[in-house]
Design a protein around this motif. Structure first.
Motif, PDB file in Angstrom:
ATOM      1  N   LEU A 101       0.774  -1.289   0.102  1.00 21.34           N
ATOM      2  CA  LEU A 101       0.164  -0.060   0.110  1.00 21.34           C
ATOM      3  C   LEU A 101       0.273   1.607  -0.004  1.00 21.34           C
ATOM      4  CD1 LEU A 101      -3.113  -0.899   2.765  1.00 21.34           C
ATOM      5  CD2 LEU A 101      -3.144  -0.291  -0.267  1.00 21.34           C
ATOM      6  N   LEU A 102       1.816   1.041   0.585  1.00 21.49           N
ATOM      7  CA  LEU A 102       3.189   2.228   0.961  1.00 21.49           C
ATOM      8  C   LEU A 102       3.246   2.916  -0.728  1.00 21.49           C
ATOM      9  CD1 LEU A 102       4.309   4.665   2.106  1.00 21.49           C
ATOM     10  CD2 LEU A 102       6.177   2.886   3.232  1.00 21.49           C
ATOM     11  N   LEU A 103       4.045   1.328  -0.998  1.00 21.01           N
ATOM     12  CA  LEU A 103       4.416   1.685  -2.514  1.00 21.01           C
ATOM     13  C   LEU A 103       3.248   2.035  -3.869  1.00 21.01           C
ATOM     14  CD1 LEU A 103       7.552   1.710  -3.782  1.00 21.01           C
ATOM     15  CD2 LEU A 103       6.531   0.618  -1.632  1.00 21.01           C
ATOM     16  N   PHE A 104       2.301   1.663  -3.414  1.00 23.96           N
ATOM     17  CA  PHE A 104       1.025   2.194  -4.300  1.00 23.96           C
ATOM     18  C   PHE A 104       0.732   3.699  -4.130  1.00 23.96           C
ATOM     19  CE2 PHE A 104      -3.860   2.799  -4.851  1.00 23.96           C
ATOM     20  CZ  PHE A 104      -4.002   3.059  -5.513  1.00 23.96           C
ATOM     21  N   LEU A 105       0.769   4.150  -3.169  1.00 19.91           N
ATOM     22  CA  LEU A 105       0.309   5.548  -2.370  1.00 19.91           C
ATOM     23  C   LEU A 105       1.804   6.221  -3.427  1.00 19.91           C
ATOM     24  CD1 LEU A 105      -1.505   5.199   1.018  1.00 19.91           C
ATOM     25  CD2 LEU A 105      -2.479   5.265  -1.288  1.00 19.91           C
ATOM     26  N   VAL A 106       2.622   5.648  -2.803  1.00 16.21           N
ATOM     27  CA  VAL A 106       3.960   6.637  -3.629  1.00 16.21           C
ATOM     28  C   VAL A 106       3.511   6.800  -5.305  1.00 16.21           C
ATOM     29  CG1 VAL A 106       6.132   6.553  -4.346  1.00 16.21           C
ATOM     30  CG2 VAL A 106       5.533   6.024  -1.648  1.00 16.21           C
ATOM     31  N   GLY A 107       3.012   5.732  -5.523  1.00 14.21           N
ATOM     32  CA  GLY A 107       2.345   5.330  -7.217  1.00 14.21           C
ATOM     33  C   GLY A 107       1.614   6.831  -7.619  1.00 14.21           C
ATOM     34  N   VAL A 108       0.034   6.683  -6.709  1.00 18.21           N
ATOM     35  CA  VAL A 108      -0.489   7.499  -7.042  1.00 18.21           C
ATOM     36  C   VAL A 108       0.520   8.948  -7.109  1.00 18.21           C
ATOM     37  CG1 VAL A 108      -2.797   8.341  -5.765  1.00 18.21           C
ATOM     38  CG2 VAL A 108      -2.479   5.868  -6.168  1.00 18.21           C
ATOM     39  N   ASP A 109       0.256   9.617  -5.432  1.00 15.66           N
ATOM     40  CA  ASP A 109       1.441  10.740  -5.611  1.00 15.66           C
ATOM     41  C   ASP A 109       2.331  11.023  -6.717  1.00 15.66           C
ATOM     42  OD1 ASP A 109       0.517  11.710  -3.981  1.00 15.66           O
ATOM     43  OD2 ASP A 109       1.843  10.108  -1.734  1.00 15.66           O
ATOM     44  N   SER A 110       3.089  10.503  -6.920  1.00 16.75           N
ATOM     45  CA  SER A 110       3.772  10.490  -8.900  1.00 16.75           C
ATOM     46  C   SER A 110       3.035  10.597  -9.826  1.00 16.75           C
ATOM     47  CB  SER A 110       5.275   9.722  -9.742  1.00 16.75           C
ATOM     48  OG  SER A 110       5.339   9.322  -7.810  1.00 16.75           O
ATOM     49  N   ASP A 111       2.910  12.421 -10.915  1.00 14.96           N
ATOM     50  CA  ASP A 111       2.399  12.411 -11.219  1.00 14.96           C
ATOM     51  C   ASP A 111       2.942  12.224 -12.968  1.00 14.96           C
ATOM     52  OD1 ASP A 111       0.380  13.378 -13.436  1.00 14.96           O
ATOM     53  OD2 ASP A 111      -0.150  14.939 -12.271  1.00 14.96           O
ATOM     54  N   MET A 112       2.510  11.379 -13.928  1.00 12.71           N
ATOM     55  CA  MET A 112       3.098  10.775 -14.769  1.00 12.71           C
ATOM     56  C   MET A 112       3.378  11.554 -15.672  1.00 12.71           C
ATOM     57  SD  MET A 112       4.439   7.657 -14.820  1.00 12.71           S
ATOM     58  CE  MET A 112       5.116   7.209 -16.555  1.00 12.71           C
ATOM     59  N   LYS A 113       2.003  12.603 -15.923  1.00  6.15           N
ATOM     60  CA  LYS A 113       1.849  13.572 -16.670  1.00  6.15           C
ATOM     61  C   LYS A 113       2.989  14.788 -16.701  1.00  6.15           C
ATOM     62  CE  LYS A 113      -2.542  12.903 -17.952  1.00  6.15           C
ATOM     63  NZ  LYS A 113      -4.382  13.292 -18.158  1.00  6.15           N
ATOM     64  N   GLU A 114       3.473  14.828 -15.257  1.00  9.60           N
ATOM     65  CA  GLU A 114       4.109  15.950 -14.806  1.00  9.60           C
ATOM     66  C   GLU A 114       5.510  15.618 -14.727  1.00  9.60           C
ATOM     67  OE1 GLU A 114       3.657  19.137 -13.979  1.00  9.60           O
ATOM     68  OE2 GLU A 114       1.537  18.818 -14.622  1.00  9.60           O
ATOM     69  N   LEU A 115       5.669  14.246 -14.316  1.00  5.36           N
ATOM     70  CA  LEU A 115       6.920  13.877 -15.074  1.00  5.36           C
ATOM     71  C   LEU A 115       7.753  13.563 -16.142  1.00  5.36           C
ATOM     72  CD1 LEU A 115       9.097  12.316 -13.913  1.00  5.36           C
ATOM     73  CD2 LEU A 115       7.427   9.850 -14.131  1.00  5.36           C
ATOM     74  N   LEU A 116       6.706  13.112 -17.058  1.00  4.01           N
ATOM     75  CA  LEU A 116       6.644  13.479 -18.368  1.00  4.01           C
ATOM     76  C   LEU A 116       6.870  15.032 -18.852  1.00  4.01           C
ATOM     77  CD1 LEU A 116       4.485  10.687 -20.207  1.00  4.01           C
ATOM     78  CD2 LEU A 116       6.842  10.368 -20.112  1.00  4.01           C
ATOM     79  N   LYS A 117       6.432  15.989 -19.064  1.00  3.02           N
ATOM     80  CA  LYS A 117       6.863  16.490 -18.684  1.00  3.02           C
ATOM     81  C   LYS A 117       8.105  18.251 -18.049  1.00  3.02           C
ATOM     82  CE  LYS A 117       2.738  18.211 -17.852  1.00  3.02           C
ATOM     83  NZ  LYS A 117       1.244  19.558 -18.067  1.00  3.02           N
ATOM     84  N   VAL A 118       8.569  17.110 -16.593  1.00  2.00           N
ATOM     85  CA  VAL A 118       9.237  17.604 -16.234  1.00  2.00           C
ATOM     86  C   VAL A 118      10.447  18.132 -16.677  1.00  2.00           C
ATOM     87  CG1 VAL A 118      10.646  15.954 -16.168  1.00  2.00           C
ATOM     88  CG2 VAL A 118      10.783  17.891 -13.904  1.00  2.00           C
ATOM     89  N   GLY A 119      10.999  19.964 -16.405  1.00  2.00           N
ATOM     90  CA  GLY A 119      12.542  19.978 -16.948  1.00  2.00           C
ATOM     91  C   GLY A 119      13.761  19.509 -17.304  1.00  2.00           C
ATOM     92  N   ARG A 120      15.169  20.009 -17.636  1.00  2.00           N
ATOM     93  CA  ARG A 120      15.958  19.015 -17.629  1.00  2.00           C
ATOM     94  C   ARG A 120      16.383  20.068 -16.540  1.00  2.00           C
ATOM     95  NH1 ARG A 120      20.215  21.223 -22.047  1.00  2.00           N
ATOM     96  NH2 ARG A 120      18.449  20.961 -23.554  1.00  2.00           N
ATOM     97  N   ASN A 121      16.104  21.004 -15.266  1.00  2.00           N
ATOM     98  CA  ASN A 121      17.273  21.083 -14.494  1.00  2.00           C
ATOM     99  C   ASN A 121      16.676  19.431 -13.395  1.00  2.00           C
ATOM    100  OD1 ASN A 121      19.065  23.285 -14.524  1.00  2.00           O
ATOM    101  ND2 ASN A 121      16.943  24.324 -13.811  1.00  2.00           N
ATOM    102  N   ALA A 122      15.101  19.861 -13.417  1.00  2.00           N
ATOM    103  CA  ALA A 122      14.331  18.673 -11.677  1.00  2.00           C
ATOM    104  C   ALA A 122      15.511  17.397 -12.435  1.00  2.00           C
ATOM    105  CB  ALA A 122      12.883  18.921 -12.522  1.00  2.00           C
ATOM    106  N   ALA A 123      15.333  17.079 -13.769  1.00  2.00           N
ATOM    107  CA  ALA A 123      16.127  15.954 -14.097  1.00  2.00           C
ATOM    108  C   ALA A 123      17.686  15.452 -14.163  1.00  2.00           C
ATOM    109  CB  ALA A 123      15.918  15.719 -16.212  1.00  2.00           C
ATOM    110  N   THR A 124      18.125  17.044 -14.276  1.00  2.00           N
ATOM    111  CA  THR A 124      19.629  16.245 -13.027  1.00  2.00           C
ATOM    112  C   THR A 124      19.440  16.421 -12.280  1.00  2.00           C
ATOM    113  OG1 THR A 124      19.742  17.976 -15.934  1.00  2.00           O
ATOM    114  CG2 THR A 124      21.832  17.907 -13.968  1.00  2.00           C
ATOM    115  N   VAL A 125      19.354  17.302 -11.800  1.00  2.00           N
ATOM    116  CA  VAL A 125      19.332  17.372 -10.300  1.00  2.00           C
ATOM    117  C   VAL A 125      18.962  15.680  -9.663  1.00  2.00           C
ATOM    118  CG1 VAL A 125      18.331  17.587  -7.910  1.00  2.00           C
ATOM    119  CG2 VAL A 125      18.239  19.393  -9.964  1.00  2.00           C
TER     120      VAL A 125
END
Length: 423
Positions: A101-125
């Protein structure tokens, strides 16, 4: 009734119930398990409340409750709570279910759309925030004598984790969630979670096989990536139809059961694929992030996370208390263990701080970004608990690493708060 009064009432009840339970003549298994649950949930609630009032994360209080219960012998109380946890099949399964359940909730909190749009700075960090802790953690573990190959890699992987929730709460409270530096932290933390779960999939498979071979490692990585990619590809096409079918009911409770079963189902699929069940639960959460649904004719403004929270809160509290109960405070008298805690804490803080300086451009607080990545929180605990339950970490190493998680979870927000004015 205020939360403080309710907590005090629960503590009094927890103190009186043991004698009442024994007097009732209830079966020994039922009594022992019930009393364990009462103690764990009540003390976790009380300590969580106390630590929140002190300005610390609630999970620190819940783990502290477990540490207290697991070390009652040091207070002269002859009650082996840790043995009770290990002997009870219900407690063992509850902890495993809490991890799912903990990993399920971590997945729910991880927005895939925002993840795909994340900037170069966030990816580099994010990539620096994984690579540096893994390599420095592995090197430090080797220097400290934490050998055995897979042990060192698990130490490094645990240090690579970043708690999204702890930093996000602080940023939200200070109104810095949408600031440039705040968005880099959150984006990088989400990527860290995904990379960390992939790393856990690889390490878990290596630990299961008992040997390390490059050819086998390539197969494991390919299998994990295929599972992630395949589940997300198929799930995103089937999920709208599934949500539509479930939405035909007028009862909100159906969504709790739907989310619960989906997490368990994907966990089982991951196990069948030769991966850790936790990976499947995380992917199931990714498929359901930010899902809104209809119950009858009304559009409900509650996410699935809120509906499953009544179940997850109890089980995850049990998990956190169980994590703390395995800590052996007497080993802290060993100077070598104290050195391990200090060294790994410095590596944990330093590696994430350096990652913050990977940001390019103006208008960013690089030091603040690094500090925002410091808390390991629940994700770090998942790695430590998994390694300990599979015999990879010995009790002394496990105790040291739990203390590192606690210290980073406390120190991270304390370092970040003065920097928020620069965000």
């Amino acid at each position: 009734m205020t939360r403080g009064k309710r907590t005090l009432l629960l503590l009094v009840a927890a103190a009186l119930l043991p004698s009442l339970a024994w007097a009732s003549g209830a079966s020994e298994v039922f009594t022992r398990t019930s009393l364990a649950l009462i103690l764990m949930i009540t003390l976790a609630d009380a300590c969580g409340f106390l630590f929140e009032r002190l300005g610390l994360p609630e999970l620190v209080g819940e783990i502290s409750a477990g540490i207290l219960l697991g070390n009652l012998a040091l207070l002269g109380i002859d009650f082996n709570f840790t043995a009770l946890l290990r002997d009870s099949e219900f407690m063992t399964y509850s902890s495993e279910l809490a991890l799912v359940l903990l990993l399920f909730l971590v997945g729910v909190d991880s927005d895939m759309k925002e993840l795909l749009k994340v900037g170069r700075n966030a990816a580099t960090v994010a990539f620096a925030g994984v690579a540096l802790p893994v390599l420095l953690g592995l090197g430090t573990a080797t220097a400290l004598g934490i050998s055995g190959g897979i042990q060192g890699w698990f130490v490094g992987a645990m240090l690579a984790a970043t708690s999204v929730g702890i930093t996000a709460k602080l940023l939200e409270a200070q109104g810095k969630l949408k600031s440039p530096s705040g968005e880099v932290i959150l984006g990088a933390a989400v990527i860290d979670d995904v990379l960390g779960i992939l790393l856990l999939a690889v390490l878990a498979s290596v630990a299961a096989s008992g040997e390390f071979q490059w050819s086998a490692l390539v197969i494991i990585v390919a299998k994990a990536l295929l599972f992630f990619g395949g589940a997300l590809f198929i799930g995103q096409r089937l999920m709208p139809q599934m949500v539509h079918m479930v939405a035909l009911t007028k009862h909100a409770s159906i969504w709790t059961g739907f989310a619960f079963c989906l997490a368990l189902g994907f966990a089982e699929l991951a196990a069948l694929a030769g991966l850790a069940p936790l990976i499947g639960a995380f992917v199931a959460g990714l498929l359901l992030d930010d899902v809104y649904f209809r119950v009858g004719a009304t559009l409900q403004k509650h996410t699935l996370e809120e509906l499953i929270r009544p179940i997850s809160d109890i089980l995850i509290s049990i998990f956190f208390v169980g994590v703390g109960a395995q800590v052996q405070l007497e080993v802290l008298a060993d100077s070598a263990i104290l050195l391990t805690i200090v060294a790994l804490t410095l590596v944990a803080i330093g590696s994430k701080t350096i990652a913050g300086y990977m940001v390019k451009g103006r208008g960013f607080d690089r030091l603040g970004i690094g500090f925002g990545m410091v808390p390991r929180g629940e994700v770090g605990l998942v790695f430590a608990a998994f390694a300990f339950s599979h015999g990879i970490f010995m009790p002394k190493t496990y105790t040291a690493l739990i203390m590192v998680v606690l210290l980073t979870t406390i120190i991270g927000p304390a370092l970040l708060k003065p920097r928020l004015s620069r965000f």
